[in-house]
Design a protein around this motif. Structure first.
Motif, PDB file in Angstrom:
ATOM      1  N   VAL A  37       0.849  -1.193   0.000  1.00 49.68           N
ATOM      2  CA  VAL A  37       0.000   0.000   0.000  1.00 49.68           C
ATOM      3  C   VAL A  37       0.881   1.238   0.000  1.00 49.68           C
ATOM      4  CG1 VAL A  37      -1.834   1.234   1.193  1.00 49.68           C
ATOM      5  CG2 VAL A  37      -1.762  -1.272   1.273  1.00 49.68           C
ATOM      6  N   GLN A  38       0.700   2.086  -0.978  1.00 50.04           N
ATOM      7  CA  GLN A  38       1.564   3.240  -1.198  1.00 50.04           C
ATOM      8  C   GLN A  38       0.858   4.532  -0.778  1.00 50.04           C
ATOM      9  OE1 GLN A  38       4.384   5.177  -1.462  1.00 50.04           O
ATOM     10  NE2 GLN A  38       5.016   3.651  -2.976  1.00 50.04           N
ATOM     11  N   ASP A  58      11.210   7.988   5.291  1.00 44.13           N
ATOM     12  CA  ASP A  58      10.357   6.888   4.837  1.00 44.13           C
ATOM     13  C   ASP A  58       9.884   6.116   6.051  1.00 44.13           C
ATOM     14  OD1 ASP A  58      10.611   6.458   1.670  1.00 44.13           O
ATOM     15  OD2 ASP A  58      12.548   7.114   2.436  1.00 44.13           O
ATOM     16  N   VAL A  59       8.632   5.674   6.011  1.00 47.85           N
ATOM     17  CA  VAL A  59       8.083   4.802   7.050  1.00 47.85           C
ATOM     18  C   VAL A  59       7.552   3.551   6.368  1.00 47.85           C
ATOM     19  CG1 VAL A  59       6.366   4.530   8.870  1.00 47.85           C
ATOM     20  CG2 VAL A  59       7.465   6.755   8.529  1.00 47.85           C
ATOM     21  N   PHE A  60       7.994   2.397   6.841  1.00 51.29           N
ATOM     22  CA  PHE A  60       7.551   1.116   6.306  1.00 51.29           C
ATOM     23  C   PHE A  60       6.824   0.343   7.396  1.00 51.29           C
ATOM     24  CE2 PHE A  60      11.449   2.212   4.020  1.00 51.29           C
ATOM     25  CZ  PHE A  60      11.064   2.054   2.697  1.00 51.29           C
ATOM     26  N   ARG A  61       5.722  -0.289   7.032  1.00 51.23           N
ATOM     27  CA  ARG A  61       5.037  -1.204   7.949  1.00 51.23           C
ATOM     28  C   ARG A  61       5.233  -2.633   7.451  1.00 51.23           C
ATOM     29  NH1 ARG A  61       0.144  -3.764   8.629  1.00 51.23           N
ATOM     30  NH2 ARG A  61      -0.788  -2.846   6.743  1.00 51.23           N
ATOM     31  N   PHE A  62       5.585  -3.506   8.391  1.00 50.28           N
ATOM     32  CA  PHE A  62       5.873  -4.899   8.062  1.00 50.28           C
ATOM     33  C   PHE A  62       4.775  -5.824   8.581  1.00 50.28           C
ATOM     34  CE2 PHE A  62       9.988  -3.023   7.561  1.00 50.28           C
ATOM     35  CZ  PHE A  62      10.742  -3.874   6.760  1.00 50.28           C
ATOM     36  N   GLU A  63       4.537  -6.879   7.852  1.00 53.05           N
ATOM     37  CA  GLU A  63       3.725  -8.006   8.311  1.00 53.05           C
ATOM     38  C   GLU A  63       4.491  -9.279   7.970  1.00 53.05           C
ATOM     39  OE1 GLU A  63      -0.149  -7.958   6.570  1.00 53.05           O
ATOM     40  OE2 GLU A  63      -0.855  -6.239   7.766  1.00 53.05           O
ATOM     41  N   GLU A  64       4.732 -10.113   8.975  1.00 50.46           N
ATOM     42  CA  GLU A  64       5.421 -11.389   8.780  1.00 50.46           C
ATOM     43  C   GLU A  64       6.729 -11.213   8.015  1.00 50.46           C
ATOM     44  OE1 GLU A  64       2.545 -13.961   6.980  1.00 50.46           O
ATOM     45  OE2 GLU A  64       1.368 -14.141   8.832  1.00 50.46           O
ATOM     46  N   GLY A  65       7.472 -10.172   8.383  1.00 48.96           N
ATOM     47  CA  GLY A  65       8.800  -9.973   7.820  1.00 48.96           C
ATOM     48  C   GLY A  65       8.865  -9.316   6.465  1.00 48.96           C
ATOM     49  N   HIS A 105       3.784   1.789   2.900  1.00 48.99           N
ATOM     50  CA  HIS A 105       4.866   2.779   2.843  1.00 48.99           C
ATOM     51  C   HIS A 105       4.314   4.204   2.851  1.00 48.99           C
ATOM     52  CE1 HIS A 105       7.467   5.467   0.269  1.00 48.99           C
ATOM     53  NE2 HIS A 105       8.302   5.140   1.238  1.00 48.99           N
ATOM     54  N   TRP A 106       4.946   5.027   3.690  1.00 47.31           N
ATOM     55  CA  TRP A 106       4.687   6.465   3.737  1.00 47.31           C
ATOM     56  C   TRP A 106       6.023   7.186   3.574  1.00 47.31           C
ATOM     57  CZ3 TRP A 106       2.935   2.792   7.010  1.00 47.31           C
ATOM     58  CH2 TRP A 106       1.569   2.684   7.269  1.00 47.31           C
ATOM     59  N   ASP A 107       6.002   8.433   3.107  1.00 44.08           N
ATOM     60  CA  ASP A 107       7.234   9.223   3.077  1.00 44.08           C
ATOM     61  C   ASP A 107       6.921  10.707   3.070  1.00 44.08           C
ATOM     62  OD1 ASP A 107       6.380   9.635   0.479  1.00 44.08           O
ATOM     63  OD2 ASP A 107       8.160   8.828  -0.477  1.00 44.08           O
ATOM     64  N   ASN A 108       7.969  11.496   3.274  1.00 42.72           N
ATOM     65  CA  ASN A 108       7.847  12.949   3.230  1.00 42.72           C
ATOM     66  C   ASN A 108       9.170  13.510   2.745  1.00 42.72           C
ATOM     67  OD1 ASN A 108       5.521  14.609   3.896  1.00 42.72           O
ATOM     68  ND2 ASN A 108       6.915  15.793   5.205  1.00 42.72           N
ATOM     69  N   ASN A 116      -4.889   6.142  -1.470  1.00 43.53           N
ATOM     70  CA  ASN A 116      -4.649   5.720  -0.091  1.00 43.53           C
ATOM     71  C   ASN A 116      -4.481   6.873   0.888  1.00 43.53           C
ATOM     72  OD1 ASN A 116      -4.599   2.983  -0.954  1.00 43.53           O
ATOM     73  ND2 ASN A 116      -2.524   3.309  -1.724  1.00 43.53           N
ATOM     74  N   GLY A 117      -4.341   8.085   0.387  1.00 44.09           N
ATOM     75  CA  GLY A 117      -4.172   9.246   1.271  1.00 44.09           C
ATOM     76  C   GLY A 117      -2.753   9.368   1.775  1.00 44.09           C
ATOM     77  N   LYS A 118      -2.411  10.536   2.273  1.00 37.50           N
ATOM     78  CA  LYS A 118      -1.046  10.819   2.753  1.00 37.50           C
ATOM     79  C   LYS A 118      -0.762  10.161   4.083  1.00 37.50           C
ATOM     80  CE  LYS A 118       2.878  13.188   2.650  1.00 37.50           C
ATOM     81  NZ  LYS A 118       3.937  12.932   1.662  1.00 37.50           N
ATOM     82  N   PHE A 119      -1.799   9.888   4.862  1.00 37.42           N
ATOM     83  CA  PHE A 119      -1.600   9.391   6.231  1.00 37.42           C
ATOM     84  C   PHE A 119      -2.190   7.987   6.370  1.00 37.42           C
ATOM     85  CE2 PHE A 119      -1.797  14.059   6.252  1.00 37.42           C
ATOM     86  CZ  PHE A 119      -0.520  14.330   6.705  1.00 37.42           C
ATOM     87  N   GLY A 120      -3.376   7.840   6.896  1.00 39.91           N
ATOM     88  CA  GLY A 120      -4.026   6.543   6.960  1.00 39.91           C
ATOM     89  C   GLY A 120      -3.383   5.535   7.885  1.00 39.91           C
ATOM     90  N   PHE A 121      -2.828   5.995   8.984  1.00 42.48           N
ATOM     91  CA  PHE A 121      -2.233   5.067   9.945  1.00 42.48           C
ATOM     92  C   PHE A 121      -3.321   4.355  10.754  1.00 42.48           C
ATOM     93  CE2 PHE A 121       1.206   8.047   9.121  1.00 42.48           C
ATOM     94  CZ  PHE A 121       2.285   7.200   8.974  1.00 42.48           C
TER      95      PHE A 121
END
Length: 284
Positions: free
Chosen positions: A59-60, A114-121, A126-129, A279-284
């Protein structure tokens, strides 16, 4: 030419992997190691790093990039010849999230989080600014220099709470009389890496007053996420800067219960009609 070949190889690998979910991911590396490898691969062209991204779920949130691996690969193919550069300066891990602070040349020289979210490795989100790289500020600091050592792991949650309270009390509510709860009075107590602001509370005060005089106050309207590891904490917020709707990424270093150093990027959020994904800029 060398960087062009590397970027082409990487982009081809991404587009190929997007059609298959069979690539194995290394169990030897931490999620932080994997995130750094993905960022570095933009320069090195290492196709192995793409194995750390889930090809069926990516998801970008960079609104200039299409969703999924296809969007990422398409952007890499558009890079100008010999331009790719990605030097990770700082990285921190908070649960399933990894944050990187990187000096890029990616369609021009930029400072980027950059911010990455992981699931099962594997990376699934991904988010960035991003912000253009500017000259040193009046205190002689760049957008990248300063401390990089993560300490005080036992104080992670305490430091995240301090930053959350700072964002809410000072940046959102503007209760400046409480600033000394978070930052010391001496200019040496607060090292500033924003290219337009000098060290200390005095530098911050001058910058905010100048913006107010120009009728362009900097306002934080909502905080979306606080991520931290030890003495480093990233705050992700939105608001208004220079009369534009923006995302604020603020990285703080803490010591002895106070904020002692600050890096940031401020990026305008485009109109929805310009988004390449939904997906929007945020969506955490």
């Amino acid at each position: 030419m060398k960087n062009t070949i590397k970027s082409t190889i990487l982009a081809t690998s991404i587009l190929s992997l997007s059609a298959s979910a069979n690539a194995d991911t290394s169990e030897q590396l931490t999620n932080k190691d994997k995130a750094i490898a993905v960022i570095s691969s933009i320069e090195t062209g290492n196709p192995e790093a793409i194995n750390y991204i889930n090809p069926n779920k990516y998801v970008q949130h960079n609104l200039a990039v299409g969703d999924g691996l296809e969007g990422f690969g398409s952007v890499l193919q558009q890079l100008p010849k010999g331009s790719a550069k990605a030097n990770v300066i700082r990285a921190l891990q908070d649960g399933d999230y990894v944050v990187t602070h990187t000096e890029y040349n990616f369609f021009g020289p930029k400072a980027r989080f950059d911010v990455f979210r992981f699931e099962e490795g594997r990376i699934v989100e991904h988010w960035d600014n991003l912000q253009e790289i500017a000259p040193k500020n009046s205190s002689g600091h760049t957008q990248f220099d300063g401390d990089t050592t993560i300490t005080d792991l036992d104080k992670t949650e305490e430091n995240k709470t301090i930053v959350s309270n700072f964002v809410n009390t000072i940046l959102m509510k503007g209760e400046m009389a409480k600033i000394n709860q978070f930052i010391g009075n001496e200019d040496s107590d607060y090292i500033q890496h924003n290219p337009a602001i000098a060290d200390g509370l005095s530098g911050l005060s001058v910058a905010l007053n100048e913006l107010a005089k120009a009728n362009m106050p900097m306002t934080y309207s909502q905080n979306h996420k606080i991520l931290g590891e030890g003495n480093f904490v990233l705050s992700i917020s939105e608001g208004t800067f220079m009369n534009k709707h923006v995302a604020f990424y603020d990285l703080f270093r803490l010591g002895n219960g106070k904020i002692v150093e600050h890096w940031d990027t401020i990026e305008p959020i485009p109109e929805k009609s310009e988004w390449k994904n939904n997906n929007g800029k945020f969506g955490f």
